[in-house]
Structure formats: structure tokens, C-alpha cells
Design an enzyme around this catalytic site. Sequence first.
Site, PDB file in Angstrom:
ATOM      1  N   GLU A  65      15.560  21.607   1.161  1.00 43.06           N
ATOM      2  CA  GLU A  65      16.808  22.348   0.960  1.00 43.06           C
ATOM      3  C   GLU A  65      16.940  23.439   2.019  1.00 43.06           C
ATOM      4  O   GLU A  65      18.020  23.627   2.599  1.00 43.06           O
ATOM      5  CB  GLU A  65      16.817  22.960  -0.435  1.00 43.06           C
ATOM      6  N   ASP A  69      19.991  23.309   4.778  1.00 43.01           N
ATOM      7  CA  ASP A  69      20.962  24.392   4.883  1.00 43.01           C
ATOM      8  C   ASP A  69      21.230  24.724   6.347  1.00 43.01           C
ATOM      9  O   ASP A  69      22.386  24.867   6.773  1.00 43.01           O
ATOM     10  CB  ASP A  69      20.435  25.620   4.139  1.00 43.01           C
ATOM     11  N   ASP A 138      21.924  22.254  -4.094  1.00 42.83           N
ATOM     12  CA  ASP A 138      20.593  22.189  -3.484  1.00 42.83           C
ATOM     13  C   ASP A 138      20.227  20.761  -3.088  1.00 42.83           C
ATOM     14  O   ASP A 138      19.642  20.532  -2.023  1.00 42.83           O
ATOM     15  CB  ASP A 138      19.542  22.733  -4.453  1.00 42.83           C
ATOM     16  N   GLU A 141      21.939  19.690   0.152  1.00 44.24           N
ATOM     17  CA  GLU A 141      21.270  20.258   1.326  1.00 44.24           C
ATOM     18  C   GLU A 141      19.921  19.586   1.567  1.00 44.24           C
ATOM     19  O   GLU A 141      19.553  19.314   2.722  1.00 44.24           O
ATOM     20  CB  GLU A 141      21.081  21.763   1.140  1.00 44.24           C
TER      21      GLU A 141
END
Length: 254
Positions: A65, A69, A138, A141
Site C-alpha cells: 500500500e 500510493d 488501501d 493502492e
Amino acid sequence: MNNRRMNVRNANATLPLAIRKKFDELQERLGIPFNNHALLYNAFTHSSYVNEHRRKKFTDNERLEFLGDAVLELGVSRYLYSTEPTMTEGELTKLRAAIVCEPSLVKFSNELGFGNYILLGKGEEQTGGRMRPALLADVFEAFIGALYIDQGMEAVTPFLEKVVFPKISVGAFSHVMDYKSRLQEIVQQNNNGQLQYEIIEEKGPAHAKKFVTVVRLGGHDLGTGLGKSKKEAEQEAARHAIQELKSRQVEGEN
């Protein structure tokens, strides 16, 4: 370090056959076959699942995650930089923030049905964790992070072109941008004339009315917009007008 990484991959690869078959179906549906399937499983593994299967030494998706991102921000930044040459740094930052914020990521995740594949502990499952916004964001990502490790930006960019970028091109994030002001600045810089906005049509019942607005420059139609309010329709018309002016500029350069 290499041995530790290998153990992590092997641990995630030992998921039950039924679960692995579900992920085979996901890869086929997305048209994205992973080279390292354990990375894909890892992207959908919540910490609650890991805690309930400690003996198997699974790994949760939090590190993926973190990476995803950054990769998502990079991909969106590159897209906006190349498609929005008239935007300032502040405007680009504002639009990017709207695209990568949690509500947007939840929508992307839901559209892909990612919630159906998340590996959860029983307690998290019973309390509705599968539909929890933060968890869905989450996972989206983490998937991007896994795809980046597995195949690089060469695979991430086409994925974003299918899932994320079309939302930008059709103005799904117009509400965060003041396209009318941008259009006014462009027109003033080039002394092109006076802008005029006009509602040309109202659609739908009274409780769900939509407005169609046209923006004219020097008496000629430059862009048309549809919105749930007059203001939204004007912003959308301005956005299309900016795109029209950009295409004219490109044609003139050629």
C-alpha cells in the site's frame, strides 16, 4: 534479506486452492496475468487475516500500500502534466489530490470488485470490514504496488489508462477545479473576445433536473456542458471549451 523475501513469497503462495482460483479469475477478468502470484495475493491480504494465521507467516498488504500510493501519485502526475499544459502547479496539485483521495480510490476499488477478493480475519469480516472505505482504498493502492513490482510502470500505466484516466478526461473531478476562471484567463491572454454562458436545455424531472449549458466566444459555440446545477453545467462547458482551444492550438502548430 533475500532469504526472508523468498520465505514471504512462498508463505503467501500457500493459500488454499479455492482462494487461488478466485485470484486466477480476477487476473483473467482484468487481463493482467501476474508473474509472481504471491505478490497479487499479498496485495489483498489484510492484517486481520495474517493475525488469524500466524503459523503460516503470511504478510499483510501494508508495505505494498505504501509503495502503491507513491506509484499512483507518479502515474497521475505524469498524466496531468502531459494533458493539462495550461494548469498551474497549484491547480495540478489540487486536481491530483482529488483523484488519489480515499473516496476516489474507494470508487475505483468498487468498480473493479476488489472487495470480493480481500482476505480478512473472521472478526473483521463479521463487522463489515469488506466494505470499509479505508480498507478498499488501501487494497487499490496495494494492487498498484504489487503490479509495479511485478511488471513495472509499463503495466501500471495501461491499468491506470483503463481505470483512472478516463474519469479525468470526462470531467469526473471538475467539481474541484474552477474551469470558468481558467477559461477567462486564456481568453484574456489572447484577446479572443467576450465569453457568454447560456442554458440551452433542461432535462429530467424536477427532483433530478439536469442543465445543458453552452459557452460562446465571439458569438460562436466553444463548449457544451451537462450538470446537476447551472454552476456545474457552466464549469463543464468551460472545461470542454479549454480542450477545444488546446486542440486548435495544436492544429495551428502543425
